[in-house]
Design a protein around this motif. Structure first.
Motif, mmCIF file in Angstrom:
data_model
loop_
_atom_site.group_PDB
_atom_site.id
_atom_site.type_symbol
_atom_site.label_atom_id
_atom_site.label_comp_id
_atom_site.label_asym_id
_atom_site.label_seq_id
_atom_site.Cartn_x
_atom_site.Cartn_y
_atom_site.Cartn_z
ATOM 1 N N ALA A 170 0.841 -1.199 0.000
ATOM 2 C CA ALA A 170 0.000 0.000 0.000
ATOM 3 C C ALA A 170 0.874 1.247 0.000
ATOM 4 O O ALA A 170 1.936 1.283 0.625
ATOM 5 N N ARG A 171 0.398 2.296 -0.657
ATOM 6 C CA ARG A 171 1.216 3.497 -0.812
ATOM 7 C C ARG A 171 0.596 4.758 -0.204
ATOM 8 O O ARG A 171 1.319 5.591 0.331
ATOM 9 N N THR A 172 -0.703 4.923 -0.300
ATOM 10 C CA THR A 172 -1.290 6.203 0.113
ATOM 11 C C THR A 172 -2.472 6.027 1.058
ATOM 12 O O THR A 172 -3.325 5.171 0.868
ATOM 13 N N LEU A 173 -2.491 6.862 2.068
ATOM 14 C CA LEU A 173 -3.592 6.981 3.020
ATOM 15 C C LEU A 173 -4.265 8.328 2.745
ATOM 16 O O LEU A 173 -3.578 9.355 2.702
ATOM 17 N N SER A 174 -5.574 8.312 2.565
ATOM 18 C CA SER A 174 -6.268 9.536 2.170
ATOM 19 C C SER A 174 -7.487 9.787 3.043
ATOM 20 O O SER A 174 -8.128 8.843 3.522
ATOM 21 N N ILE A 175 -7.799 11.070 3.241
ATOM 22 C CA ILE A 175 -9.005 11.495 3.944
ATOM 23 C C ILE A 175 -9.865 12.297 2.975
ATOM 24 O O ILE A 175 -9.365 13.188 2.275
ATOM 25 N N SER A 176 -11.152 11.997 2.951
ATOM 26 C CA SER A 176 -12.090 12.838 2.211
ATOM 27 C C SER A 176 -13.245 13.226 3.122
ATOM 28 O O SER A 176 -13.619 12.464 4.024
ATOM 29 N N VAL A 177 -13.763 14.409 2.911
ATOM 30 C CA VAL A 177 -14.914 14.903 3.661
ATOM 31 C C VAL A 177 -15.969 15.331 2.648
ATOM 32 O O VAL A 177 -15.706 16.157 1.774
ATOM 33 N N ASN A 178 -17.138 14.713 2.740
ATOM 34 C CA ASN A 178 -18.247 14.991 1.823
ATOM 35 C C ASN A 178 -17.842 14.801 0.364
ATOM 36 O O ASN A 178 -18.211 15.570 -0.523
ATOM 37 N N GLY A 179 -17.043 13.744 0.144
ATOM 38 C CA GLY A 179 -16.653 13.388 -1.207
ATOM 39 C C GLY A 179 -15.499 14.175 -1.777
ATOM 40 O O GLY A 179 -15.092 13.951 -2.919
ATOM 41 N N VAL A 180 -14.931 15.087 -0.992
ATOM 42 C CA VAL A 180 -13.818 15.916 -1.463
ATOM 43 C C VAL A 180 -12.550 15.504 -0.724
ATOM 44 O O VAL A 180 -12.513 15.486 0.509
ATOM 45 N N SER A 181 -11.497 15.163 -1.473
ATOM 46 C CA SER A 181 -10.235 14.785 -0.858
ATOM 47 C C SER A 181 -9.623 15.988 -0.136
ATOM 48 O O SER A 181 -9.504 17.072 -0.712
ATOM 49 N N VAL A 182 -9.242 15.791 1.141
ATOM 50 C CA VAL A 182 -8.664 16.887 1.910
ATOM 51 C C VAL A 182 -7.177 16.681 2.196
ATOM 52 O O VAL A 182 -6.455 17.647 2.433
ATOM 53 N N GLU A 183 -6.713 15.434 2.177
ATOM 54 C CA GLU A 183 -5.288 15.192 2.410
ATOM 55 C C GLU A 183 -4.932 13.753 2.053
ATOM 56 O O GLU A 183 -5.720 12.836 2.260
ATOM 57 N N THR A 184 -3.713 13.585 1.527
ATOM 58 C CA THR A 184 -3.183 12.264 1.174
ATOM 59 C C THR A 184 -1.724 12.195 1.607
ATOM 60 O O THR A 184 -0.989 13.170 1.493
ATOM 61 N N GLY A 185 -1.329 11.037 2.114
ATOM 62 C CA GLY A 185 0.069 10.858 2.513
ATOM 63 C C GLY A 185 0.405 9.384 2.594
ATOM 64 O O GLY A 185 -0.325 8.524 2.088
ATOM 65 N N THR A 186 1.514 9.072 3.253
ATOM 66 C CA THR A 186 1.920 7.687 3.436
ATOM 67 C C THR A 186 1.129 7.058 4.584
ATOM 68 O O THR A 186 0.398 7.740 5.305
#
Length: 250
Positions: A170-186
């Protein structure tokens, strides 16, 4: 240095503040000064009061290590704090926004401790927070004394048996709020990943005569930032674009 009776008194105040939904009011006092070890002792006494009232420690978090949080807070850990059984929720939970003081979330990886003391499982979670700092300047002592500002975690039941090896590619951990990506990282905040986070936690707990138990949940720290949420928000944490765990705030 504060005597044990004074530390117990402050822990009692923390417990009463928690019950009122106004965490950490003592840190608004300009004369409040704690060492980091004193803050940990208050955290431990606070946990004893919660458990005596019917709750239970469900595990621990490692915090204040990822670049996102370090930049936001202006200070660097790591620190540890306790997780409580009453604040562990299943994926898909609807949470009451007004039940939290300035609620915020993080996406991160968590571990489940096995009967042999090793890592029995690994999976992404949503960590919940009460994003309140009252002192004029943020300090690790306030963070620790407020139990890492932790307010629980949302856990994906369908991934609770996933092994650490399942995430090796696995490479990326991501957060989205209401369908909009807010941050991505390791996935991992520490360079050594899950083993380094776990070893640091074991070592730090030993300083206070504490140890991990089989079944404990360990939040390994996030490389991402802390994100405030509003009523009506739908939060999703994904790995490599695949949705893994979510919650809503009403």
């Amino acid at each position: 240095m504060m005597d044990p009776a004074s530390l117990r008194s402050l822990a009692g105040r923390q417990w009463r503040d928690y019950q009122r939904g106004t965490p950490g009011t003592m840190f608004a006092d300009p004369d409040m000064s704690l060492t980091l070890d004193e803050a940990y002792k208050i955290q431990m006494e606070f946990a004893d009061l919660r458990c005596a009232a019917g709750d239970a420690v469900a595990g621990y978090k490692v915090g204040c290590i990822g670049s996102g949080v370090v930049e936001q807070f202006g200070m660097s850990g790591p620190i540890h704090a306790r997780l409580f059984r009453s604040e562990i929720h299943g994926s898909g939970a609807t949470l009451r926004h007004r039940a939290y003081a300035n609620p915020a979330i993080e996406g991160e990886m968590a571990l489940r401790i096995g009967v042999d003391g090793g890592i029995a499982a690994a999976f992404p979670v949503i960590e919940l927070h009460q994003l309140i700092f009252r002192a004029p300047r943020k300090t690790l002592a306030e963070l620790v004394g407020n139990n890492g500002i932790n307010a629980g975690a949302v856990v994906p039941e369908h991934l609770k048996a996933a092994s650490l090896e399942d995430w090796a590619s696995a490479r990326t951990l991501s957060i989205s709020v209401n369908g909009v990506s807010v941050e991505t990282g390791t996935l991992w905040a520490m360079a050594g990943g899950a083993p380094e986070a776990l070893e640091w936690l074991r070592s730090d707990l030993r300083r206070f005569g504490e140890a991990l138990k089989p079944g404990d949940l360990v939040l390994a720290g996030t490389p991402l930032g802390l994100h405030p949420v509003q009523g009506g928000d739908h939060v999703v944490v994904s790995i490599d674009g695949k949705d893994c765990v979510d919650c809503r705030f009403d």
